[in-house]
Design an enzyme around this catalytic site. Structure first.
Site, short mmCIF file in Angstrom:
data_model
loop_
_atom_site.label_atom_id
_atom_site.label_comp_id
_atom_site.label_asym_id
_atom_site.label_seq_id
_atom_site.Cartn_x
_atom_site.Cartn_y
_atom_site.Cartn_z
N HIS A 26 40.03 8.27 3.92
CA HIS A 26 41.44 8.18 3.53
C HIS A 26 42.01 6.77 3.58
CE1 HIS A 26 42.06 8.21 7.92
NE2 HIS A 26 43.20 7.62 7.66
C1 UD1 Z 1 48.60 7.00 7.52
C2 UD1 Z 1 48.43 5.74 8.35
C3 UD1 Z 1 46.98 5.54 8.69
C4 UD1 Z 1 46.41 6.76 9.37
C5 UD1 Z 1 46.70 8.01 8.56
C6 UD1 Z 1 46.30 9.22 9.35
C7 UD1 Z 1 50.09 4.03 7.73
C8 UD1 Z 1 50.29 2.72 7.07
N1 UD1 Z 1 48.87 4.56 7.57
O1 UD1 Z 1 47.86 6.81 6.33
O2 UD1 Z 1 46.85 4.44 9.58
O3 UD1 Z 1 45.03 6.59 9.50
O4 UD1 Z 1 48.10 8.10 8.27
O5 UD1 Z 1 46.02 10.30 8.56
O6 UD1 Z 1 50.98 4.53 8.35
N2 UD1 Z 1 50.28 12.63 1.43
C9 UD1 Z 1 50.47 13.94 1.07
N3 UD1 Z 1 50.90 14.82 2.03
C10 UD1 Z 1 51.14 14.46 3.31
C11 UD1 Z 1 50.96 13.12 3.66
C12 UD1 Z 1 50.52 12.21 2.72
O7 UD1 Z 1 50.26 14.33 -0.07
O8 UD1 Z 1 51.52 15.32 4.12
C13 UD1 Z 1 49.78 11.68 0.40
C14 UD1 Z 1 50.90 11.03 -0.40
O9 UD1 Z 1 50.43 10.87 -1.70
C15 UD1 Z 1 51.02 9.68 0.26
C16 UD1 Z 1 49.59 9.39 0.68
O10 UD1 Z 1 49.06 10.63 1.05
O11 UD1 Z 1 51.52 8.68 -0.61
C17 UD1 Z 1 49.48 8.41 1.85
O12 UD1 Z 1 50.24 8.87 2.96
P1 UD1 Z 1 50.80 7.85 4.06
O13 UD1 Z 1 51.44 8.58 5.14
O14 UD1 Z 1 51.61 6.77 3.38
O15 UD1 Z 1 49.51 7.11 4.57
P2 UD1 Z 1 48.12 7.72 5.07
O16 UD1 Z 1 47.08 7.34 4.09
O17 UD1 Z 1 48.28 9.13 5.44
N1 UDP Z 2 41.44 15.62 11.84
C1 UDP Z 2 41.82 16.95 11.73
N2 UDP Z 2 41.61 17.59 10.55
C2 UDP Z 2 41.05 16.97 9.47
C3 UDP Z 2 40.67 15.62 9.59
C4 UDP Z 2 40.89 14.96 10.78
O1 UDP Z 2 42.32 17.54 12.68
O2 UDP Z 2 40.90 17.62 8.42
C5 UDP Z 2 41.67 14.93 13.12
C6 UDP Z 2 40.48 14.19 13.67
O3 UDP Z 2 39.64 15.07 14.40
C7 UDP Z 2 41.15 13.15 14.55
C8 UDP Z 2 42.39 12.82 13.76
O4 UDP Z 2 42.63 13.91 12.89
O5 UDP Z 2 41.56 13.71 15.79
C9 UDP Z 2 42.17 11.56 13.00
O6 UDP Z 2 43.19 11.38 12.09
P1 UDP Z 2 43.03 10.52 10.77
O7 UDP Z 2 41.60 10.37 10.41
O8 UDP Z 2 43.94 11.12 9.79
O9 UDP Z 2 43.67 9.14 11.21
P2 UDP Z 2 43.12 7.85 11.96
O10 UDP Z 2 42.53 8.24 13.25
O11 UDP Z 2 42.17 7.18 11.03
O12 UDP Z 2 44.35 7.00 12.10
#
Ligand code: UD1
Ligand code: UDP
Length: 351
Positions: A205
């Site tokens: 992601h």
């Molecule tokens: C964010 C964090 C990242 C973390 C991740 C955990 C920042 C800059 N990044 O990234 O460090 O690893 O969360 O998962 O804060 N979207 C949906 N539904 C949701 C949420 C997101 O469709 O419930 C889609 C949207 O298109 C959105 C994109 O995901 O634009 C990115 O979501 P965003 O929260 O901006 O960043 P993450 O990639 O989730």
């Molecule tokens: N995770 C989860 N379901 C999923 C994918 C990840 O519960 O489908 C959990 C994973 O086990 C870990 C956390 O989400 O505890 C990690 O989150 P993510 O990878 O979104 O963010 P990051 O750690 O890279 O910021």
């Protein structure tokens, strides 16, 4: 004492679940939970509150997705309003997301004390939004709870030693607690058809892999050449791009799963391929070799003994390291499973 906890993204719900459970044992502490709404799909947010028994957020700002500046600014405005009304003694922020920096900045401007959990992590790659968020948050926080001694040293190098406290890693506490619950409640065959040990578990992601479609394609071509099924619970950000990506039928994309199902998928997999920060560590905790689909890691402890290999999005390197070995022994760097207690005791004594 009143703590305002700021959460917004999936990994923060998991960390907050563990701290909130500890806070409940301190009758003199009142916690309010502010959800920024950064993650909002039921399988990215609601499921964690339900299955991990996290108290319902007192406030959900429902900010949703958007460009970094706009999303962070809207959170800042919303959080400030709540903090002015609630007047907490501490603001508690986790990790390195836009919700983290928005919470810390709102508190700093109001002279409210800030506790940063998972402080001192660095990738030394400032093109990552997370690196900017974590550096800025560390420098405006009042106490920095470091998950490892390496994080303590990095904080000292930036002149932050006097604010740093070695707590151990809250995610280690989390997995130690929830793996027992997952073992009782979850069954692999309720999630996927594959047999234990006969599949890879993968997540993708990060911005560097989703914004550069050639990286994402290269990763999925590598998955396609592996000799076992690759189960990919896919973040919605990546799911939206999959029409543009080619891959073979051994790659099985599923919707994001809850934390307990994720622990079950992890406990039973052969190896992990991921660009997630949290999953790299969880793989290490559960002794599953990991291949990290990034150019660097903040969790350098996991690299020892070949438990984690950094490969970026390069197809050949991914395949090569999937087949590489690791030593059996692991050293423990992430605390004693009581990071949450240490954090809350510290905050309670220093309100
Ligand atoms: C964010 C964090 C990242 C973390 C991740 C955990 C920042 C800059 N990044 O990234 O460090 O690893 O969360 O998962 O804060 N979207 C949906 N539904 C949701 C949420 C997101 O469709 O419930 C889609 C949207 O298109 C959105 C994109 O995901 O634009 C990115 O979501 P965003 O929260 O901006 O960043 P993450 O990639 O989730
Ligand atoms: N995770 C989860 N379901 C999923 C994918 C990840 O519960 O489908 C959990 C994973 O086990 C870990 C956390 O989400 O505890 C990690 O989150 P993510 O990878 O979104 O963010 P990051 O750690 O890279 O910021």
């Amino acid at each position: 004492m009143k703590i305002a906890t700021i959460v917004g993204a999936r990994p923060q719900f998991i960390k907050a679940a563990t701290l909130s459970r500890v806070i409940k044992n301190f009758t003199a502490i009142h916690e309010i939970i502010i959800h920024t709404g950064q993650h909002y799909d039921p399988n990215m947010s609601g499921i964690f509150f339900e299955e991990l028994n996290i108290p319902e957020p007192d406030i959900n700002l429902e900010i949703g997705s958007g460009n970094h500046g706009k999303q962070t600014a809207r959170m800042l405005e919303g959080i400030e309003e709540v903090l002015l009304r609630e007047k907490p003694d501490w603001v508690l922020v986790y990790g390195d997301t836009n919700s983290t920096i928005a919470g810390a900045l709102a508190a700093a401007k109001l002279n409210i004390k800030i506790a940063h959990v998972e402080a001192g992590l660095r990738s030394f790659n400032r093109s990552m939004p997370e690196e900017i968020n974590r550096i800025a948050t560390d420098h405006i926080s009042d106490v920095l709870f470091a998950p490892t001694q390496n994080a303590m040293q990095l904080l000292a190098k930036e002149g932050l030693a006097d604010k740093a406290v070695f707590s151990g890693d809250v995610m280690y506490d989390s997995i130690e607690y929830y793996k027992i619950i997952a073992e009782k409640k979850c069954f692999l065959h309720n999630i996927i058809k594959e047999e234990p040990g006969k599949y890879f578990l993968a997540t993708v992601h990060r911005q560097e892999n989703t914004d550069q479609i050639k990286n994402l394609q290269s990763i999925f071509l590598a998955f396609s050449e592996l000799d076992m099924p690759v189960i990919v619970p896919l973040h919605p950000r990546t799911l939206k791009l999959m029409d543009e990506i080619t891959y073979r039928s051994n790659v099985k994309i599923i919707n994001p799963v809850g934390y307990l199902d994720m622990i079950t998928l992890l406990s039973n997999c052969h190896k992990v391929l991921t660009d997630s920060g949290g999953l790299q560590k969880e793989a290490f905790f559960l002794k599953k070799p990991c291949i990290t689909l990034r150019e660097e890691t903040e969790w350098i402890e996991t690299l020892e003994g070949g438990w984690n290999y950094i490969v970026g999005a390069n197809k050949l390197k991914i395949i090569e390291k999937v087949n590489a070995n690791h030593v059996q022994e692991q050293k423990y760097y992430f605390g004693d499973g009581k990071a949450s207690e240490k954090i809350i005791e510290y905050m309670s004594k220093n309100a």
